[in-house]
Design a protein around this motif. Structure first.
Motif, mmCIF file in Angstrom:
data_model
loop_
_atom_site.group_PDB
_atom_site.id
_atom_site.type_symbol
_atom_site.label_atom_id
_atom_site.label_comp_id
_atom_site.label_asym_id
_atom_site.label_seq_id
_atom_site.Cartn_x
_atom_site.Cartn_y
_atom_site.Cartn_z
ATOM 1 N N UNK A 79 3.662 1.034 6.601
ATOM 2 C CA UNK A 79 3.783 2.366 6.000
ATOM 3 C C UNK A 79 4.476 2.280 4.642
ATOM 4 N N UNK A 80 5.629 1.610 4.588
ATOM 5 C CA UNK A 80 6.378 1.565 3.333
ATOM 6 C C UNK A 80 5.682 0.698 2.288
ATOM 7 N N UNK A 81 4.972 -0.334 2.733
ATOM 8 C CA UNK A 81 4.184 -1.137 1.797
ATOM 9 C C UNK A 81 3.101 -0.284 1.152
ATOM 10 N N UNK A 82 2.431 0.535 1.968
ATOM 11 C CA UNK A 82 1.377 1.414 1.453
ATOM 12 C C UNK A 82 1.953 2.454 0.501
ATOM 13 N N UNK A 83 3.100 3.026 0.846
ATOM 14 C CA UNK A 83 3.739 4.045 0.001
ATOM 15 C C UNK A 83 4.093 3.467 -1.365
ATOM 16 N N UNK A 84 4.726 2.299 -1.379
ATOM 17 C CA UNK A 84 5.137 1.685 -2.651
ATOM 18 C C UNK A 84 3.931 1.316 -3.504
ATOM 19 N N UNK A 85 2.900 0.781 -2.864
ATOM 20 C CA UNK A 85 1.712 0.396 -3.613
ATOM 21 C C UNK A 85 1.021 1.611 -4.228
ATOM 22 N N UNK A 86 0.897 2.666 -3.454
ATOM 23 C CA UNK A 86 0.231 3.877 -3.939
ATOM 24 C C UNK A 86 0.991 4.491 -5.111
ATOM 25 N N UNK A 87 2.306 4.519 -5.029
ATOM 26 C CA UNK A 87 3.104 5.074 -6.133
ATOM 27 C C UNK A 87 2.885 4.275 -7.418
ATOM 28 N N UNK A 88 2.920 2.947 -7.312
ATOM 29 C CA UNK A 88 2.718 2.119 -8.498
ATOM 30 C C UNK A 88 1.319 2.235 -9.059
ATOM 31 N N UNK A 89 0.331 2.206 -8.173
ATOM 32 C CA UNK A 89 -1.067 2.287 -8.606
ATOM 33 C C UNK A 89 -1.371 3.617 -9.279
#
Length: 453
Positions: free
Chosen positions: A322-332
């Motif tokens: 979940x947190x990996x997806x959240x961080x990636x989406x914010x950066x992307x």
């Protein structure tokens, strides 16, 4: 070991980032083409002038309502079939797949009939002026008929994803989008013996592409893969399969359908600023769907991962994913927002003939995209809660998002700062809701973990 068990083992034990990447990349390609339906339609219709562009912009909240119903039904379908397949209960899995396609076709068909008889009153409530109504009718009468054929491939693709196949749904979606893109200019403007159909041609090209995809997915599921039964279910079978799907699908569909309802409210507010504002809002909304494609792809591939690992009581992997997806989406999405900011003038000129419309599209692109990453957190949280079999929590979050934050904040800021305030209010609302969503998911997961101790 069965294919289903292999998929389960990979999701439970494989490297988290690599597993999510393997599942998500094929989805991105397919969804880019799927989302191109609306964007391609908008582009070619924009060449017809401001009135047709404003008309197709008014249709977005309504068309997305039916699409949201299909998304919710797909969520329920995927959750139930994945569990049955994982248990080795293939007969019930096939029966559920058949029931899901029948259920979606029935529900969407009923709504399409109602919509066909209420085009004028519904779009009048949205603020459409009389001069736009002929364009809206030309588009919507055909689109409503086409929506039934959209239900079949959308839910059928959910059956494939539940079985661990994300590549085939992407190919089907990409093919549908490609057919639509080829047919749009031919049917809208006419070629040779094919007459010019205007905005109705955009809807007809969509209908043709969805019919082709429907035939393809039914043949694939029933004949090649054996994932559904090659017949209609009996009334008793249909009731049993529908009940299990609707347990998750109804709250999920309700949550998805709240978005176009809120969009309809804002479209009504934006309509007060004129046809140019509505046209700009419509273009911006279509671009939003296209530029948040990675978020939507992750929202379809993250839930199976979460469901499998929750079933194995591997809560640490759920948290990490979940947190990996959240961080990636914010950066992307930050990178995407910067790109849209830099290209805002070029994009505005591409989608608008009139200078007034182009300026408003550019204003939209300078502000609203900076909330897309925050919006991504909200979408991922909702899909993760559905994967945790907490659909009512996801529905509650959607209600809070739209009617506590999104609509009140954007409308209030619009009163003070006009159209600029509405655009900025969307970003502010997403910021507030993203913080609430992250807290909610963390708390929900903690409760589930405590229950298993």
């Amino acid at each position: 070991m069965s294919a289903a068990n292999n998929k389960s083992r990979d999701l439970i034990n494989g490297d988290i980032s690599q597993t999510l990447k393997r599942m998500t990349v094929p989805m991105i390609v397919g969804m880019i083409m799927m989302m191109s339906f609306g964007l391609v339609d908008t582009f070619f219709v924009s060449l017809l002038g401001t009135e047709p562009l404003a008309a197709i912009s008014f249709t977005f909240p309504v068309t997305f309502t039916l699409i949201s119903l299909n998304i919710g039904l797909g969520v329920g379908t995927s959750a139930v079939i994945a569990r049955l397949a994982g248990q080795g209960n293939q007969d019930n899995a096939r029966e559920t797949g058949s029931g899901a396609i029948m259920l979606s076709s029935l529900l969407v068909g009923i709504l399409a009939i109602i919509g066909g008889f209420t085009v004028v009153p519904i779009f009048s409530l949205l603020g459409a002026q009389d001069n736009l109504m002929p364009f809206i009718q030309d588009y919507m009468y055909i689109w409503y008929f086409a929506s039934v054929f959209l239900a079949i491939p959308m839910v059928g693709n959910s059956v494939l994803r539940a079985r661990g196949d994300t590549k085939t749904p992407s190919i089907i979606m990409a093919t549908g989008g490609g057919i639509n893109a080829v047919l749009d200019p031919i049917l809208i403007f006419g070629v040779g013996p094919i007459p010019e159909m205007g905005i109705g041609g955009a809807a007809l090209s969509t209908l043709i592409s969805w019919i082709i995809c429907s035939i393809w997915i039914l043949y694939l599921l029933a004949k090649q893969r054996g994932y559904i039964l090659p017949r209609l279910l009996t009334p008793k079978e249909f009731m049993v399969s529908s009940r299990s799907i609707l347990h998750i699908a109804l709250p999920a569909a309700g949550a998805n359908m709240l978005t176009p309802i809120a969009g309809a409210i804002l479209t009504r507010v934006v309509a007060g600023y004129g046809e140019e504002a509505v046209a700009a809002w419509g273009v911006g909304s279509r671009l939003e769907s296209f530029t948040t494609i990675l978020v939507l792809a992750l929202s379809m591939t993250l839930p199976p991962f979460i469901s499998q690992n929750l079933g194995a009581n591997k809560f640490d992997r759920v948290k990490q994913a979940y947190w990996l997806a959240v961080k990636f989406v914010m950066g992307w999405q930050l990178l995407v927002s910067i790109l849209l900011w830099l290209l805002s003038g070029l994009i505005a000129a591409l989608f608008a003939k009139e200078q007034a419309v182009a300026e408003l599209i550019q204003l939209f692109l300078l502000i609203v995209p900076f909330g897309y990453g925050l919006q991504g957190i909200i979408i991922l949280t909702n899909s993760s809660l559905n994967a945790c079999h907490l659909p009512m929590s996801a529905l509650t979050l959607s209600i809070i998002r739209l009617f506590v934050f999104f609509v009140p904040i954007t409308v209030a800021m619009g009163w003070v700062f006009d159209l600029t305030g509405i655009f900025a209010g969307a970003v502010a609302a997403n910021l507030c809701m993203a913080m609430v969503s992250m807290y909610w998911f963390r708390r929900s997961l903690r409760v589930l973990e405590t229950q298993t101790d």
